[in-house]
Each structure stands twice: as structure tokens, then as C-alpha cells.
Design a protein around this motif. Sequence first.
Motif, PDB file in Angstrom:
ATOM      1  N   LEU A 191      42.417  37.725  41.411  1.00 13.47           N
ATOM      2  CA  LEU A 191      41.622  37.718  41.248  1.00 13.47           C
ATOM      3  C   LEU A 191      41.569  38.657  39.678  1.00 13.47           C
ATOM      4  O   LEU A 191      40.588  38.840  39.063  1.00 13.47           O
ATOM      5  CB  LEU A 191      40.751  37.963  42.195  1.00 13.47           C
ATOM      6  N   TYR A 192      41.784  39.604  40.052  1.00 13.82           N
ATOM      7  CA  TYR A 192      42.140  40.426  39.113  1.00 13.82           C
ATOM      8  C   TYR A 192      42.769  40.105  37.421  1.00 13.82           C
ATOM      9  O   TYR A 192      42.264  40.495  36.282  1.00 13.82           O
ATOM     10  CB  TYR A 192      42.591  42.522  39.184  1.00 13.82           C
ATOM     11  N   LEU A 193      43.620  39.556  38.089  1.00 20.07           N
ATOM     12  CA  LEU A 193      43.928  38.700  36.142  1.00 20.07           C
ATOM     13  C   LEU A 193      43.579  38.098  36.288  1.00 20.07           C
ATOM     14  O   LEU A 193      43.307  38.035  34.819  1.00 20.07           O
ATOM     15  CB  LEU A 193      45.462  38.283  37.071  1.00 20.07           C
ATOM     16  N   TYR A 194      42.559  37.016  36.786  1.00 20.53           N
ATOM     17  CA  TYR A 194      42.020  36.209  36.503  1.00 20.53           C
ATOM     18  C   TYR A 194      40.147  37.242  35.824  1.00 20.53           C
ATOM     19  O   TYR A 194      39.309  36.866  34.390  1.00 20.53           O
ATOM     20  CB  TYR A 194      40.950  35.352  37.730  1.00 20.53           C
ATOM     21  N   ALA A 195      40.312  38.157  36.829  1.00 22.57           N
ATOM     22  CA  ALA A 195      39.133  38.791  35.654  1.00 22.57           C
ATOM     23  C   ALA A 195      39.656  39.745  34.044  1.00 22.57           C
ATOM     24  O   ALA A 195      38.292  39.683  33.032  1.00 22.57           O
ATOM     25  CB  ALA A 195      38.739  39.868  37.254  1.00 22.57           C
ATOM     26  N   GLU A 196      40.587  40.198  34.519  1.00 21.64           N
ATOM     27  CA  GLU A 196      41.348  40.558  32.963  1.00 21.64           C
ATOM     28  C   GLU A 196      41.070  39.191  31.909  1.00 21.64           C
ATOM     29  O   GLU A 196      40.470  39.907  31.196  1.00 21.64           O
ATOM     30  CB  GLU A 196      42.290  41.407  33.392  1.00 21.64           C
TER      31      GLU A 196
ATOM     32  N   LEU B 154      29.036  54.202  38.998  1.00 24.23           N
ATOM     33  CA  LEU B 154      30.459  53.625  39.396  1.00 24.23           C
ATOM     34  C   LEU B 154      31.464  51.871  39.748  1.00 24.23           C
ATOM     35  O   LEU B 154      30.397  51.888  40.025  1.00 24.23           O
ATOM     36  CB  LEU B 154      31.174  54.708  40.204  1.00 24.23           C
ATOM     37  N   PRO B 155      32.334  51.855  38.691  1.00 23.94           N
ATOM     38  CA  PRO B 155      32.796  50.710  38.747  1.00 23.94           C
ATOM     39  C   PRO B 155      33.321  50.417  40.798  1.00 23.94           C
ATOM     40  O   PRO B 155      33.283  51.568  40.854  1.00 23.94           O
ATOM     41  CB  PRO B 155      34.177  50.701  38.167  1.00 23.94           C
ATOM     42  N   ARG B 156      32.312  49.157  41.463  1.00 25.72           N
ATOM     43  CA  ARG B 156      32.802  49.014  42.733  1.00 25.72           C
ATOM     44  C   ARG B 156      33.453  47.573  43.184  1.00 25.72           C
ATOM     45  O   ARG B 156      33.153  46.856  42.798  1.00 25.72           O
ATOM     46  CB  ARG B 156      30.858  49.308  43.180  1.00 25.72           C
ATOM     47  N   THR B 157      34.741  48.023  43.269  1.00 29.81           N
ATOM     48  CA  THR B 157      35.549  46.792  43.285  1.00 29.81           C
ATOM     49  C   THR B 157      34.805  46.020  44.093  1.00 29.81           C
ATOM     50  O   THR B 157      36.190  45.181  43.913  1.00 29.81           O
ATOM     51  CB  THR B 157      37.335  47.265  43.808  1.00 29.81           C
ATOM     52  N   ASP B 158      34.697  45.958  45.616  1.00 25.58           N
ATOM     53  CA  ASP B 158      34.511  45.403  46.415  1.00 25.58           C
ATOM     54  C   ASP B 158      32.986  44.002  46.129  1.00 25.58           C
ATOM     55  O   ASP B 158      33.018  43.140  46.288  1.00 25.58           O
ATOM     56  CB  ASP B 158      33.222  46.638  47.432  1.00 25.58           C
ATOM     57  N   LEU B 159      32.483  44.464  44.793  1.00 26.27           N
ATOM     58  CA  LEU B 159      32.132  43.704  43.956  1.00 26.27           C
ATOM     59  C   LEU B 159      32.057  42.572  43.348  1.00 26.27           C
ATOM     60  O   LEU B 159      31.672  41.602  42.741  1.00 26.27           O
ATOM     61  CB  LEU B 159      30.318  44.591  43.804  1.00 26.27           C
ATOM     62  N   LEU B 160      33.775  42.159  42.727  1.00 23.78           N
ATOM     63  CA  LEU B 160      33.983  41.433  42.339  1.00 23.78           C
ATOM     64  C   LEU B 160      34.678  40.779  42.268  1.00 23.78           C
ATOM     65  O   LEU B 160      34.203  39.697  41.552  1.00 23.78           O
ATOM     66  CB  LEU B 160      35.447  42.406  41.511  1.00 23.78           C
ATOM     67  N   PHE B 161      34.884  40.625  43.665  1.00 21.91           N
ATOM     68  CA  PHE B 161      35.002  39.209  43.806  1.00 21.91           C
ATOM     69  C   PHE B 161      33.609  38.457  44.000  1.00 21.91           C
ATOM     70  O   PHE B 161      33.609  37.082  43.640  1.00 21.91           O
ATOM     71  CB  PHE B 161      34.843  39.297  45.620  1.00 21.91           C
ATOM     72  N   PRO B 162      32.551  38.941  44.690  1.00 22.16           N
ATOM     73  CA  PRO B 162      31.149  37.951  45.159  1.00 22.16           C
ATOM     74  C   PRO B 162      30.818  38.105  42.920  1.00 22.16           C
ATOM     75  O   PRO B 162      29.971  36.669  42.689  1.00 22.16           O
ATOM     76  CB  PRO B 162      30.232  38.977  45.258  1.00 22.16           C
ATOM     77  N   GLU B 163      30.847  38.548  42.388  1.00 20.75           N
ATOM     78  CA  GLU B 163      30.484  38.836  41.084  1.00 20.75           C
ATOM     79  C   GLU B 163      31.344  37.762  40.419  1.00 20.75           C
ATOM     80  O   GLU B 163      30.646  36.164  39.771  1.00 20.75           O
ATOM     81  CB  GLU B 163      31.045  40.022  39.869  1.00 20.75           C
ATOM     82  N   ILE B 164      32.412  37.146  40.471  1.00 15.43           N
ATOM     83  CA  ILE B 164      33.299  36.140  39.961  1.00 15.43           C
ATOM     84  C   ILE B 164      32.930  34.953  40.483  1.00 15.43           C
ATOM     85  O   ILE B 164      33.007  33.376  40.140  1.00 15.43           O
ATOM     86  CB  ILE B 164      34.673  36.240  40.396  1.00 15.43           C
ATOM     87  N   ALA B 165      32.066  34.802  42.273  1.00 19.05           N
ATOM     88  CA  ALA B 165      31.755  33.828  42.720  1.00 19.05           C
ATOM     89  C   ALA B 165      30.713  33.114  42.652  1.00 19.05           C
ATOM     90  O   ALA B 165      30.226  31.728  43.119  1.00 19.05           O
ATOM     91  CB  ALA B 165      32.197  34.120  44.559  1.00 19.05           C
ATOM     92  N   PHE B 166      29.577  34.088  42.253  1.00 21.17           N
ATOM     93  CA  PHE B 166      28.680  33.631  41.562  1.00 21.17           C
ATOM     94  C   PHE B 166      27.879  33.413  40.720  1.00 21.17           C
ATOM     95  O   PHE B 166      27.224  32.800  40.345  1.00 21.17           O
ATOM     96  CB  PHE B 166      27.466  34.694  42.908  1.00 21.17           C
TER      97      PHE B 166
END
Length: 249
Positions: free
Chosen positions: A45-50, A64-76
Amino acid sequence: VGLDQDLMQKNLSCATIGEAQKNMYVFTGIFLLINIFFLSVGALLYLYAEKNGISVPLDATSGLPRTDLLFPEIAFNHLSLIPAIIFLLGLTAATFATTDSALTALTTSFCVDFLNMDKQTEPDNGKSVRTRHMVHIGFSLLMLVVIMIIYWMNNDSVVSLIFKIAAFTYGPLLGLYAFGLFVKTKTVKNNWVPLICVLAPTITFLISAYSAELFGNYQFAEELIIINGGLTFLGLFIISKPATGTTRF
């Protein structure tokens, strides 16, 4: 592993010790594979985001950065509709899978340990059933309140928060478990055990709060659970006494 309520319930359902041991070995292997899988998915997931220039979303309160929100950010926002639906279904399934067992354990513990329902002559009468339902609903509402408080007060990832809480709550359990497992020649004075289990996390919290001043800017993190468990073990050893034939573990 043996301290986890859900895992213990699985072992208690086994008919013999051999089956329980087999269950532990099999489940440990499966659990290891599942953890490797989810860790791999998180890394991908992080590789895809980068690769696609997707930054970690910021917390609305702290900025501040909230890593919990990265998955829904990518999904939606960066995938099509189908992955978003799968994400919602998976998140809902995972939530129900963990929440229902926790609520059941809390309800059972409260009804048995505090309301003594296991000692009733007719535990399945209408009044007892209604009481259990009300306790279950009460814990559900309490869990909702706790979740909302954590959401508004926590600026870090949920995983980091869980490890922080576990360092203080699981430490005494770890110390108790280790003492009962390794110290065969001593027994403890029961009246002092609750004090030790409260004192150890308190000292651990103070060590964590003042670690920078005491240890040259060193900040304790996940190793707090080791300190907490060690303090509990040490406290139990101090209040212990030689075991007799009737008190030996």
C-alpha cells in the motif's frame, strides 16, 4: 498468546489437553501467515502511494500525517467503485469479527463476576435474560463512547495507540503469567496482588513520562510492556512466600 481472551475460549472448547495443544500449534502457524500477509499488503500500500504520488492524509485536528487514513484515501479517491465497496465490506467484517467477541467476553465477565449469574438456580428466566441484554447494550454504548473519545483525542495511528495501551494493561498480565509459569516453589499473598498490578503500570508510566530526563533523551516505546511485566514479576516475587503442598502451582 495464552493471555488473549478469544484464544483462550478456543482452547477451552477442546475436549482434551492434547487437542488444546494441537489447536495452539495450528492456530499459531495460521496466525503467523495471516500477519505476514497483512504486513505485506500494508507495505504494498505504501509502495503504491509512493509510486503514484499519494501523500498520507493529514489529521483534521492536529494537521499531522494520519497513517490510518491512507487506506481509505486510496480506496475511495484513487481506485474505482468496486475496490471501494470491497474495502467497506472488509472493514465492516473485520470490525464485527473483533467487536462481537469482545462484547461477549465483557458481558459474560460482568454477569458472572459482578452479578453472580452463574450461581442462580434459574439463569435462563426472563429477568436474567433481560439483564444480560441490558448489560450487553450498556457495554456496546460504552465502547462507542470510548471509540469516539479516542478518535477525538488521538493524533497518532490506532495501531500505535493500541501498543501504548497494551504496554500498560498487558504488562501485569504478562508478569502474572510468567510468575505462575516459572516460579514453582513460591506462592503469593493474594491480598497484595492487586496493589502490585496497579503499582507496576504506575511506575512504568512515570518511567515513560520522565525517560528523557532520566536516560539522556531516550524515549521508551514498545519496550514499556517488558518493563511493566518485569516490575510486576519483581513485585510478585517480593511478596511471595515458600509454597506448601496445598499452595504449590
